[in-house]
Design a protein around this motif. Structure first.
Motif, PDB file in Angstrom:
ATOM      1  N   PHE A 252       0.834  -1.210   0.000  1.00 39.05           N
ATOM      2  CA  PHE A 252       0.000   0.000   0.000  1.00 39.05           C
ATOM      3  C   PHE A 252       0.870   1.263   0.000  1.00 39.05           C
ATOM      4  N   PRO A 253       0.350   2.349  -0.584  1.00 35.68           N
ATOM      5  CA  PRO A 253       1.124   3.597  -0.643  1.00 35.68           C
ATOM      6  C   PRO A 253       1.569   4.044   0.745  1.00 35.68           C
ATOM      7  N   GLY A 254       2.830   4.385   0.869  1.00 35.31           N
ATOM      8  CA  GLY A 254       3.342   4.936   2.129  1.00 35.31           C
ATOM      9  C   GLY A 254       3.643   3.899   3.185  1.00 35.31           C
ATOM     10  N   HIS A 255       3.340   2.643   2.951  1.00 37.90           N
ATOM     11  CA  HIS A 255       3.614   1.622   3.977  1.00 37.90           C
ATOM     12  C   HIS A 255       5.073   1.184   3.877  1.00 37.90           C
ATOM     13  N   PRO A 256       5.747   1.039   5.034  1.00 36.34           N
ATOM     14  CA  PRO A 256       7.173   0.667   4.975  1.00 36.34           C
ATOM     15  C   PRO A 256       7.437  -0.636   4.239  1.00 36.34           C
ATOM     16  N   VAL A 257       6.459  -1.527   4.182  1.00 36.91           N
ATOM     17  CA  VAL A 257       6.705  -2.820   3.539  1.00 36.91           C
ATOM     18  C   VAL A 257       7.013  -2.675   2.041  1.00 36.91           C
ATOM     19  N   VAL A 258       6.631  -1.556   1.452  1.00 37.43           N
ATOM     20  CA  VAL A 258       6.953  -1.384   0.026  1.00 37.43           C
ATOM     21  C   VAL A 258       8.463  -1.256  -0.195  1.00 37.43           C
ATOM     22  N   ASN A 259       9.191  -0.930   0.871  1.00 37.01           N
ATOM     23  CA  ASN A 259      10.650  -0.782   0.737  1.00 37.01           C
ATOM     24  C   ASN A 259      11.416  -2.029   1.142  1.00 37.01           C
ATOM     25  N   GLU A 260      10.711  -3.074   1.530  1.00 31.65           N
ATOM     26  CA  GLU A 260      11.388  -4.314   1.932  1.00 31.65           C
ATOM     27  C   GLU A 260      12.219  -4.852   0.765  1.00 31.65           C
ATOM     28  N   ASN A 261      13.496  -5.091   1.018  1.00 31.60           N
ATOM     29  CA  ASN A 261      14.323  -5.567  -0.100  1.00 31.60           C
ATOM     30  C   ASN A 261      15.108  -6.833   0.206  1.00 31.60           C
ATOM     31  N   GLN A 262      14.794  -7.472   1.335  1.00 28.74           N
ATOM     32  CA  GLN A 262      15.470  -8.725   1.671  1.00 28.74           C
ATOM     33  C   GLN A 262      14.490  -9.895   1.666  1.00 28.74           C
ATOM     34  N   LYS A 263      13.396  -9.707   2.392  1.00 31.56           N
ATOM     35  CA  LYS A 263      12.433 -10.805   2.539  1.00 31.56           C
ATOM     36  C   LYS A 263      11.718 -11.081   1.211  1.00 31.56           C
ATOM     37  N   ILE A 268       1.583  -7.293   6.941  1.00 34.14           N
ATOM     38  CA  ILE A 268       1.145  -6.015   7.500  1.00 34.14           C
ATOM     39  C   ILE A 268      -0.027  -6.289   8.440  1.00 34.14           C
ATOM     40  N   LYS A 269      -0.210  -5.383   9.397  1.00 33.04           N
ATOM     41  CA  LYS A 269      -1.322  -5.545  10.337  1.00 33.04           C
ATOM     42  C   LYS A 269      -2.238  -4.331  10.300  1.00 33.04           C
ATOM     43  N   ASP A 270      -1.935  -3.420   9.367  1.00 28.88           N
ATOM     44  CA  ASP A 270      -2.680  -2.159   9.339  1.00 28.88           C
ATOM     45  C   ASP A 270      -3.088  -1.807   7.907  1.00 28.88           C
ATOM     46  N   SER A 271      -3.591  -2.806   7.211  1.00 32.85           N
ATOM     47  CA  SER A 271      -4.006  -2.532   5.836  1.00 32.85           C
ATOM     48  C   SER A 271      -5.134  -1.505   5.815  1.00 32.85           C
ATOM     49  N   PRO A 272      -4.997  -0.471   4.963  1.00 32.78           N
ATOM     50  CA  PRO A 272      -6.110   0.486   4.848  1.00 32.78           C
ATOM     51  C   PRO A 272      -7.342  -0.144   4.228  1.00 32.78           C
ATOM     52  N   LYS A 273      -7.131  -1.235   3.496  1.00 41.97           N
ATOM     53  CA  LYS A 273      -8.276  -1.965   2.930  1.00 41.97           C
ATOM     54  C   LYS A 273      -8.531  -3.165   3.839  1.00 41.97           C
ATOM     55  N   PRO A 274      -9.733  -3.305   4.361  1.00 47.39           N
ATOM     56  CA  PRO A 274      -9.982  -4.435   5.249  1.00 47.39           C
ATOM     57  C   PRO A 274      -9.911  -5.763   4.503  1.00 47.39           C
ATOM     58  N   ARG A 278      -2.547  -8.999   6.693  1.00 50.73           N
ATOM     59  CA  ARG A 278      -2.287  -9.630   5.393  1.00 50.73           C
ATOM     60  C   ARG A 278      -0.830 -10.068   5.300  1.00 50.73           C
ATOM     61  N   ILE A 279      -0.575 -11.035   4.417  1.00 52.64           N
ATOM     62  CA  ILE A 279       0.803 -11.274   4.009  1.00 52.64           C
ATOM     63  C   ILE A 279       0.904 -10.896   2.542  1.00 52.64           C
ATOM     64  N   THR A 280       2.117 -10.613   2.110  1.00 51.72           N
ATOM     65  CA  THR A 280       2.280 -10.162   0.727  1.00 51.72           C
ATOM     66  C   THR A 280       3.663 -10.501   0.204  1.00 51.72           C
ATOM     67  N   PHE A 281       3.737 -10.831  -1.072  1.00 54.39           N
ATOM     68  CA  PHE A 281       5.038 -10.894  -1.725  1.00 54.39           C
ATOM     69  C   PHE A 281       5.622  -9.484  -1.676  1.00 54.39           C
ATOM     70  N   THR A 282       6.938  -9.419  -1.558  1.00 51.05           N
ATOM     71  CA  THR A 282       7.601  -8.113  -1.544  1.00 51.05           C
ATOM     72  C   THR A 282       7.918  -7.688  -2.983  1.00 51.05           C
ATOM     73  N   PHE A 283       8.308  -6.425  -3.138  1.00 49.45           N
ATOM     74  CA  PHE A 283       8.603  -5.947  -4.494  1.00 49.45           C
ATOM     75  C   PHE A 283       9.720  -6.708  -5.197  1.00 49.45           C
ATOM     76  N   PRO A 284      10.803  -7.089  -4.490  1.00 45.55           N
ATOM     77  CA  PRO A 284      11.823  -7.858  -5.229  1.00 45.55           C
ATOM     78  C   PRO A 284      11.255  -9.131  -5.860  1.00 45.55           C
ATOM     79  N   VAL A 285      10.287  -9.758  -5.214  1.00 46.00           N
ATOM     80  CA  VAL A 285       9.681 -10.970  -5.779  1.00 46.00           C
ATOM     81  C   VAL A 285       8.718 -10.587  -6.907  1.00 46.00           C
ATOM     82  N   VAL A 286       7.877  -9.598  -6.657  1.00 46.23           N
ATOM     83  CA  VAL A 286       6.949  -9.152  -7.715  1.00 46.23           C
ATOM     84  C   VAL A 286       7.740  -8.798  -8.974  1.00 46.23           C
ATOM     85  N   ASN A 287       8.828  -8.068  -8.786  1.00 51.06           N
ATOM     86  CA  ASN A 287       9.572  -7.556  -9.944  1.00 51.06           C
ATOM     87  C   ASN A 287      10.505  -8.575 -10.582  1.00 51.06           C
TER      88      ASN A 287
END
Ligand SMILES: O=C(O)[C@H](O)[C@@H](O)[C@H](O)[C@H](O)COP(=O)(O)O
Length: 346
Positions: A252-263, A268-274, A278-287
């Motif tokens: 999500f925009p502005g969430h620190p998890v968008v900058n995760e580059n190791q995992k 996240i426990k504070d998703s703005p969308k209910p 949630r768990i999520t693939f990180t950007f290095p995996v997405v990309n």
């Protein structure tokens, strides 16, 4: 028509732009620059199949060996987008199965899953006005879970993952697993052991760690390949949606998890969308994906689509969707007209 078919009937920007009212002339210069169109395909509406995107463009692979490309497809209606998406998925499944005997596909949640479900439930109706009488013709669109795809696809080679998942029980109405199972996965013969749900008995943090461990085992077993370019796992296909705020997966925009580059997988426990956890693939995996289908429909997404496709890509203030940047793969936007409606007003 499929993306490759669109490419086959493509014409160059220079020749297309000379035609009056060509699709190129309706697409803002900023998009033309950002996607560097190589392909334009839009036969006249009277002659083309409804499955043909009304606009298709593709950026070429960069020089120097990298093969990252972007494509933008715009469809007249969601049902045509959905059928084109099914064909694209089947093609990729055939390619991966032939090349290495497995097809790894990661799903997201939201209306993307409804689009996939739509393939298995949708009826079409068309009408003819003859001799003063409206004749309604019902037909079934071709369905991913039925012939010809049911037989054509080697479902036994599919390995299904979730690019993001809500941390709820698997039978909960919010579960992305449940949505996909009910809509598609329960109707096709994918071995149950190749459908990788999160462990719903764990906390968000535990479920993310557990999922990453699962992915690592599958890399060791050779089911998931590793990207030579990034050193992260490389999925054959990710099917992602996008929120109106430009989020993808649970990044999500502005969430620190968008900058995760190791995992590989985070939480996240504070998703703005209910729901919030949630768990999520990180950007290095997405990309690191070989292919991403970004399925974005509806006017509610038009602002984020506009920003993503016209932004000068400055490093600050990027939406998560703008951070989707494949190192060695192809990102294809599957959109409808409402989703791109702000583009013509630039
Ligand atoms: O679990 C989720 O909520 C998703 O993974 C999320 O990333 C979703 O794909 C987008 O929010 C788009 O959802 P819609 O298409 O329903 O707007």
């Amino acid at each position: 028509m499929s993306t490759s078919a669109a490419a086959a009937s493509s014409t160059s920007l220079s020749s297309a732009s000379r035609r009056r009212s060509s699709p190129a002339s309706r697409v803002p210069a900023t998009i033309r620059r950002s996607l560097t169109p190589q392909i334009l395909s839009s036969p006249s509406s009277s002659s083309r199949s409804p499955l043909v995107p009304v606009y298709a463009t593709s950026s070429p692979a960069a020089a120097g060996g990298a093969t990252s490309r972007k494509k933008l497809l715009i469809f007249d209606a969601e049902e045509y987008l959905a059928e084109s998406l099914a064909k694209y998925t089947v093609r990729l499944s055939e390619k991966s199965t032939a090349e290495r005997g497995a097809f790894t596909v990661a799903l997201s949640g939201g209306s993307l899953i409804k689009a996939l479900r739509f393939l298995s439930l949708h009826k079409t109706a068309s009408s003819l006005f003859l001799s003063g009488i409206w004749i309604i013709i019902f037909g079934f669109r071709r369905k991913l879970a039925e012939p010809p795809y049911l037989e054509a696809v080697d479902w036994s080679k599919w390995h299904v993952f979730w690019a993001d998942e809500r941390v709820v029980l698997k039978d909960h109405a919010d579960s992305n697993y449940k949505l996909a199972m009910d809509g598609l996965l329960s109707k096709v013969p994918i071995p149950a052991s190749q459908i990788y749900a999160i462990n719903d008995a764990l906390s968000a943090e535990g479920a993310a760690d557990d999922y990453e461990t699962c992915l690592k085992q599958l890399v060791t077993n050779g089911v998931i390949t590793m990207s030579q370019a990034t050193g992260f796992p490389k999925f054959d296909l990710m099917l992602l949606g996008m929120g109106p705020d430009g989020h993808v997966a649970s990044l999500f925009p502005g969430h620190p998890v968008v900058n995760e580059n190791q995992k590989w997988v985070s939480y996240i426990k504070d998703s703005p969308k209910p729901p919030p956890e949630r768990i999520t693939f990180t950007f290095p995996v997405v990309n690191s994906s070989a292919q991403i289908a970004l399925v974005v429909t509806g006017a509610g997404k038009a602002g984020a689509v506009h920003k993503a496709l016209t932004n000068k890509q400055s490093s600050s203030d990027l939406l998560p969707v703008e951070m989707v940047s494949l190192q060695d793969g192809v990102l294809t936007w599957f959109t409808d007209k409402p989703a791109v409606s702000m583009l013509s007003r630039i």
